[in-house]
Design a protein around this motif. Structure first.
Motif, short mmCIF file in Angstrom:
data_model
loop_
_atom_site.label_atom_id
_atom_site.label_comp_id
_atom_site.label_asym_id
_atom_site.label_seq_id
_atom_site.Cartn_x
_atom_site.Cartn_y
_atom_site.Cartn_z
N LEU A 1 7.08 29.43 17.30
CA LEU A 1 8.42 29.97 17.46
C LEU A 1 8.55 30.95 18.63
CD1 LEU A 1 9.49 30.45 13.72
CD2 LEU A 1 9.82 28.48 15.22
N PRO A 2 7.62 31.88 18.84
CA PRO A 2 7.76 32.77 20.00
C PRO A 2 7.75 32.03 21.33
CG PRO A 2 6.22 33.70 18.42
CD PRO A 2 6.49 32.29 17.98
N GLU A 3 6.89 31.00 21.44
CA GLU A 3 6.82 30.24 22.69
C GLU A 3 8.09 29.43 22.91
OE1 GLU A 3 5.10 28.82 26.27
OE2 GLU A 3 4.77 30.56 24.99
N LEU A 4 8.64 28.85 21.84
CA LEU A 4 9.90 28.12 21.96
C LEU A 4 11.01 29.06 22.41
CD1 LEU A 4 9.97 25.75 18.85
CD2 LEU A 4 10.29 25.05 21.21
N ALA A 5 11.07 30.26 21.83
CA ALA A 5 12.11 31.22 22.21
C ALA A 5 11.95 31.67 23.65
CB ALA A 5 12.06 32.42 21.27
N ARG A 6 10.70 31.82 24.11
CA ARG A 6 10.48 32.26 25.49
C ARG A 6 10.89 31.18 26.48
NH1 ARG A 6 7.12 31.67 29.53
NH2 ARG A 6 5.83 30.13 28.43
N VAL B 1 11.52 18.64 23.52
CA VAL B 1 10.71 19.83 23.82
C VAL B 1 10.02 20.35 22.56
CG1 VAL B 1 12.10 20.44 25.83
CG2 VAL B 1 12.67 21.45 23.59
N PHE B 2 10.70 20.25 21.41
CA PHE B 2 10.08 20.71 20.17
C PHE B 2 8.91 19.82 19.76
CE2 PHE B 2 9.89 20.07 15.53
CZ PHE B 2 9.34 21.29 15.17
N THR B 3 9.13 18.50 19.78
CA THR B 3 8.06 17.59 19.35
C THR B 3 6.90 17.60 20.34
OG1 THR B 3 9.27 15.73 20.35
CG2 THR B 3 9.58 16.12 17.99
N ASP B 4 7.17 17.77 21.63
CA ASP B 4 6.08 17.87 22.61
C ASP B 4 5.21 19.08 22.32
OD1 ASP B 4 6.90 15.61 23.93
OD2 ASP B 4 7.75 16.65 25.67
N LEU B 5 5.84 20.21 22.02
CA LEU B 5 5.08 21.44 21.76
C LEU B 5 4.27 21.32 20.48
CD1 LEU B 5 4.76 24.14 23.25
CD2 LEU B 5 6.52 25.09 21.75
N LEU B 6 4.86 20.72 19.44
CA LEU B 6 4.14 20.56 18.18
C LEU B 6 2.99 19.58 18.34
CD1 LEU B 6 3.77 21.13 15.21
CD2 LEU B 6 5.56 19.44 14.71
N ALA B 7 3.22 18.48 19.09
CA ALA B 7 2.15 17.51 19.31
C ALA B 7 0.99 18.17 20.04
CB ALA B 7 2.67 16.33 20.12
N GLY B 8 1.28 19.05 21.01
CA GLY B 8 0.22 19.76 21.72
C GLY B 8 -0.57 20.66 20.80
N ALA B 9 0.12 21.34 19.87
CA ALA B 9 -0.58 22.23 18.93
C ALA B 9 -1.46 21.43 17.99
CB ALA B 9 0.44 23.05 18.14
N LEU B 10 -0.97 20.28 17.52
CA LEU B 10 -1.75 19.46 16.60
C LEU B 10 -2.92 18.78 17.30
CD1 LEU B 10 1.18 17.83 14.62
CD2 LEU B 10 -0.47 19.47 13.72
#
Length: 302
Positions: A111-116, A288-297
């Motif tokens: 969440l902080p990275e998405l907000a930034r 952008v949300f799914t890309d970020l989550l895929a990177g985390a997983l």
């Protein structure tokens, strides 16, 4: 202009499950929203909403109309953004449905990275281990674990693999011994994720041979973290995902049993998926949300 007002009012009522919430978003009186939706239904000659004192739900016609109306309004928003030079910056509300424990472990830290990165993006999170109705709840993207059925109106993007282990604490295994064959599971206290059925089955596969075992025990719960805590406390055997228990396996506080077998409640070929409406295929908010989550997983165990 009246037709666009009707579309927006209807979609907000459907998305929020009520006229009052839609009126607050539009900053108008509830009666104004009611008149707009009434006018829309009268013009179409079809009821779009089932209305009761307790809830507002979509009729069959309403579901179809909501899908088309959402596309129209989304296209209008994208056209406005493109004309204003904002097409590169995701903005607006993104409604996300996700399992509770997975969201706490992997979405909350993002969440902080998405907000930034995307300060104009607003998140509306709906956390539940139950399967959500994406149309009734106006969900933009749902994170699901399993193997989603192919549906023409939905896109399923695989974000990561998903494996499970049958585990127990060292104390439980010292007291009861580790099962040596799948059949022995039926004689053990198995901690179960509650899927709604009274009967629970674990499927195990060794090479090409699959076997199903009916299991039971003293705990049924619809939350994976509570199962993990119960297993750590020595209550019994649990079938838990690698992404949740890898630190426990590394620390030795949970020990895998029947390690030669793949295990799952159902089919083996499952994953973590982002599911979203086909008409939102190119939406930057979802991407952008799914890309970020895929990177985390991607940097975690399957």
């Amino acid at each position: 202009m009246d037709r666009f007002a009707e579309l927006k009012a209807f979609c907000l009522v459907a998305s929020n499950g009520g006229f009052s919430a839609a009126a607050r978003q539009l900053n108008v009186a509830t009666s104004s929203v009611t008149r707009l939706v009434d006018a829309l239904e009268q013009r179409l000659g079809a009821p779009l909403l089932n209305r009761s004192t307790r809830s507002i739900t979509l009729t069959d016609s309403g579901r179809s109309y909501f899908d088309h109306a959402s596309q129209i309004l989304a296209a209008l928003d994208e056209a406005d953004d493109a004309a204003a030079g904002r097409d590169a910056e995701p903005a607006g509300v993104l409604r996300i449905a996700a399992p509770v424990t997975l969201a706490l472990r992997y979405i909350a830290p993002l969440l902080p990275e998405l907000a930034r990165r995307y300060p104009r993006l607003e998140l509306d999170m709906r956390l539940s281990d139950a399967l959500t109705n994406m149309v009734d709840e106006a969900i933009d993207v749902a994170i699901r674990i399993g193997n989603p059925e192919q549906q023409p109106n939905l896109i399923a993007r695989k974000l990561a693999g998903h494996t499970r282990h049958i585990v127990a604490s060292p104390a439980y295994l010292a007291a009861h011994g580790a099962p040596q064959t799948p059949d022995e599971l039926s004689q053990r206290n198995c901690l179960l994720f509650a899927y709604g059925a009274s009967r629970s089955t674990w499927r195990l596969r060794n090479a090409d041979l699959a076997t199903e075992v009916d299991v039971g025990g003293s705990l049924h719960v619809n939350n994976a973290e509570m199962l993990r805590q119960a297993a750590l406390g020595g209550l019994g055997l649990a079938l838990l995902p690698t992404w949740l228990i890898q630190p426990d396996l590394d620390a030795g506080t949970l020990v895998p049993v029947l390690g030669d077998y793949q295990a799952n409640p159902g089919e083996m070929d499952v994953g973590i998926y982002a599911v979203y409406p086909a008409n939102r295929r190119g939406a930057s908010k979802i991407r952008v949300f799914t890309d970020l989550l895929a990177g985390a997983l991607a940097v975690t165990p399957a």
